[in-house]
Scaffold this active site. Structure first.
Site, PDB file in Angstrom:
ATOM      1  N   LYS A   1       0.702 -13.798  10.572  1.00  0.00           N
ATOM      2  CA  LYS A   1       2.214 -13.804  10.529  1.00  0.00           C
ATOM      3  C   LYS A   1       2.477 -15.015  11.020  1.00  0.00           C
ATOM      4  O   LYS A   1       2.989 -15.315  12.424  1.00  0.00           O
ATOM      5  CB  LYS A   1       2.577 -12.583  11.605  1.00  0.00           C
ATOM      6  CG  LYS A   1       3.815 -12.216  11.150  1.00  0.00           C
ATOM      7  CD  LYS A   1       4.094 -10.751  11.744  1.00  0.00           C
ATOM      8  CE  LYS A   1       5.701 -10.332  11.952  1.00  0.00           C
ATOM      9  NZ  LYS A   1       6.352 -10.430  10.551  1.00  0.00           N
TER      10      LYS A   1
ATOM     11  N   ARG B   1      -2.268  -8.434  16.775  1.00  0.00           N
ATOM     12  CA  ARG B   1      -2.224  -9.248  15.764  1.00  0.00           C
ATOM     13  C   ARG B   1      -1.615 -10.417  15.909  1.00  0.00           C
ATOM     14  O   ARG B   1      -2.067 -11.487  15.229  1.00  0.00           O
ATOM     15  CB  ARG B   1      -0.889  -8.349  14.861  1.00  0.00           C
ATOM     16  CG  ARG B   1      -0.901  -8.933  13.357  1.00  0.00           C
ATOM     17  CD  ARG B   1      -0.010  -8.081  12.509  1.00  0.00           C
ATOM     18  NE  ARG B   1       1.352  -7.990  13.024  1.00  0.00           N
ATOM     19  CZ  ARG B   1       2.542  -7.267  12.506  1.00  0.00           C
ATOM     20  NH1 ARG B   1       2.180  -6.543  11.477  1.00  0.00           N
ATOM     21  NH2 ARG B   1       3.620  -7.156  12.985  1.00  0.00           N
TER      22      ARG B   1
ATOM     23  N   GLU C   1       3.722  -6.366  -1.393  1.00  0.00           N
ATOM     24  CA  GLU C   1       4.447  -5.931  -0.459  1.00  0.00           C
ATOM     25  C   GLU C   1       5.843  -6.335  -0.777  1.00  0.00           C
ATOM     26  O   GLU C   1       5.984  -7.148  -1.617  1.00  0.00           O
ATOM     27  CB  GLU C   1       4.020  -6.180   1.124  1.00  0.00           C
ATOM     28  CG  GLU C   1       3.766  -7.581   1.171  1.00  0.00           C
ATOM     29  CD  GLU C   1       3.249  -8.014   2.760  1.00  0.00           C
ATOM     30  OE1 GLU C   1       3.511  -7.209   3.469  1.00  0.00           O
ATOM     31  OE2 GLU C   1       2.848  -8.739   2.853  1.00  0.00           O
TER      32      GLU C   1
HETATM   33  N1  PXG Z   1       5.352  -7.279   5.700  1.00  0.00           N
HETATM   34  C1  PXG Z   1       5.770  -8.427   5.720  1.00  0.00           C
HETATM   35  C2  PXG Z   1       5.560  -9.653   5.132  1.00  0.00           C
HETATM   36  C3  PXG Z   1       6.565  -8.639   7.343  1.00  0.00           C
HETATM   37  O1  PXG Z   1       6.866  -9.528   7.621  1.00  0.00           O
HETATM   38  C4  PXG Z   1       5.891  -6.117   7.613  1.00  0.00           C
HETATM   39  C5  PXG Z   1       5.441  -5.992   6.351  1.00  0.00           C
HETATM   40  C6  PXG Z   1       5.984  -4.861   8.310  1.00  0.00           C
HETATM   41  O2  PXG Z   1       5.289  -5.080   9.390  1.00  0.00           O
HETATM   42  P1  PXG Z   1       5.554  -4.437  10.961  1.00  0.00           P
HETATM   43  O3  PXG Z   1       4.203  -4.809  11.667  1.00  0.00           O
HETATM   44  O4  PXG Z   1       6.832  -4.489  11.275  1.00  0.00           O
HETATM   45  O5  PXG Z   1       5.521  -2.869  10.607  1.00  0.00           O
HETATM   46  C7  PXG Z   1       6.317  -7.457   7.990  1.00  0.00           C
HETATM   47  C8  PXG Z   1       7.339  -7.423   9.441  1.00  0.00           C
HETATM   48  C9  PXG Z   1      12.461  -9.904  10.927  1.00  0.00           C
HETATM   49  C10 PXG Z   1      11.442  -8.943  11.103  1.00  0.00           C
HETATM   50  O6  PXG Z   1      12.991 -10.280  12.094  1.00  0.00           O
HETATM   51  C11 PXG Z   1      10.261  -8.893  10.012  1.00  0.00           C
HETATM   52  C12 PXG Z   1       9.345  -7.978  10.346  1.00  0.00           C
HETATM   53  C13 PXG Z   1       9.482  -7.224  11.070  1.00  0.00           C
HETATM   54  C14 PXG Z   1      10.373  -6.932  11.799  1.00  0.00           C
HETATM   55  C15 PXG Z   1      11.402  -7.789  12.073  1.00  0.00           C
HETATM   56  O7  PXG Z   1      12.719 -10.337  10.155  1.00  0.00           O
HETATM   57  N2  PXG Z   1       8.262  -8.211   9.299  1.00  0.00           N
END
Ligand code: PXG
Length: 285
Positions: free
Chosen positions: A151, A52, A184
């Site tokens: 991201k 990703r 989301e």
């Molecule tokens: N949507 C958004 C907008 C995100 O930023 C997810 C869904 C979940 O994705 P994953 O791949 O983690 O299942 C995210 C992920 C942080 C932090 O440091 C942010 C995320 C994940 C872990 C830590 O704020 N965002």
């Protein structure tokens, strides 16, 4: 001992891990990142996160100055050096230092940063009793503007939504897409359970393709429950039997109230519970 940060090929103490104030990651949010979890000293789904990361970089014309095996080694080395058993890895690639002005061609030296640290999870009572969330007026980025699949280091869209949610007394906020469909939450994907089916918005609803989301879709097969990736409205959320969020940081967290409406029984539901048990096994054994 001070935390060791991996920056541009070496581990340095946190105090010495610095980047230029001319870095376009800072000046313009020009860069990409990943947030990963470590369980029992092993990075969970590292390959998926790196795929990703490379996809995000590709989409913004950013060349990561390492290859995948090198970054795998660097992440593992950083986790080991900091003795992280259960924690969190933040991987950042910035455009690098340039001149003032948007032109990324003036940036010559992308910065690769790896932070391995502990993570503050939501308090236990949210997992026991479920979260309350609200829909906020900040719309998820239009995919034709800044695609939510990227991201990127520019998270203001989500931060504004998070602020709105917090002002309403909630720790997470539900964002709709430009069509008014459920997208989301600010850092988590959303799932519903309705009539023994698991429902979640499709990627083209304008969402991040969450790794935890993918893991949950895989685990649902073990429960012999169908997963449908279909456009959802707020109405679908309100009439759901269960609702939960997924993310690397949150893992699987039940939602019991949305926009003041009680979801299902008002308590974390059985499917959410079964998926959580499977998820714990998948991550911790
Ligand atoms: N949507 C958004 C907008 C995100 O930023 C997810 C869904 C979940 O994705 P994953 O791949 O983690 O299942 C995210 C992920 C942080 C932090 O440091 C942010 C995320 C994940 C872990 C830590 O704020 N965002």
């Amino acid at each position: 001992m001070s935390l060791q940060i991996w920056i541009n090929g070496k581990l340095v103490p946190k105090e010495d891990a610095t980047i230029s104030v001319y870095d376009h990651g800072l000046l313009y949010g020009d860069g990409v990142f990943e947030g990963l979890r470590v369980y029992n000293g092993k990075v969970f789904r590292l390959e998926d996160h790196l795929e990703r990361l490379w996809d995000s970089a590709q989409a913004i014309w950013l060349e990561i100055p390492m290859d995948v095996p090198e970054l795998v080694n660097a992440v593992n080395e950083t986790v080991r050096a900091n003795g992280i058993q259960d924690g969190y890895v933040r991987l950042v690639v910035t455009r690098g230092a340039g001149t003032l002005g948007l032109d990324p061609n003036k940036c010559s030296n992308p910065q690769v940063i790896i932070i391995a640290d502990h993570i503050t999870l939501y308090p236990d009572h949210f997992y026991q009793n479920g979260l309350e969330i609200v829909t906020v007026s900040t719309t998820r980025n239009h995919p034709a503007a800044l695609n939510p699949r990227i991201k990127s280091l520019n998270y203001l869209n989500n931060i504004l939504a998070k602020i709105e949610g917090m002002q309403a007394g909630c720790v997470e906020a539900l964002m709709l897409n430009h069509k008014g469909e459920v997208a989301e939450c600010t850092g988590d994907n959303i799932f519903l359970v309705h009539n023994q089916q698991i429902l979640t918005p499709p990627i083209d609803a304008g969402i991040l393709e969450g790794i935890t989301r993918q893991v949950v879709i895989e685990l649902a097969a073990k429960l012999k429950l169908p997963v449908r990736e279909i456009p959802l409205t707020r109405h679908d959320v309100y009439i759901a039997d269960e609702c939960f969020l997924t993310g690397s940081a949150a893992e699987i967290i039940p939602v019991v109230k949305v926009d003041s409406r009680t979801i299902g029984s008002g308590k974390p539901g059985p499917v959410t519970g079964d998926l959580t048990t499977l998820f714990r096994t998948a991550t911790r054994t």
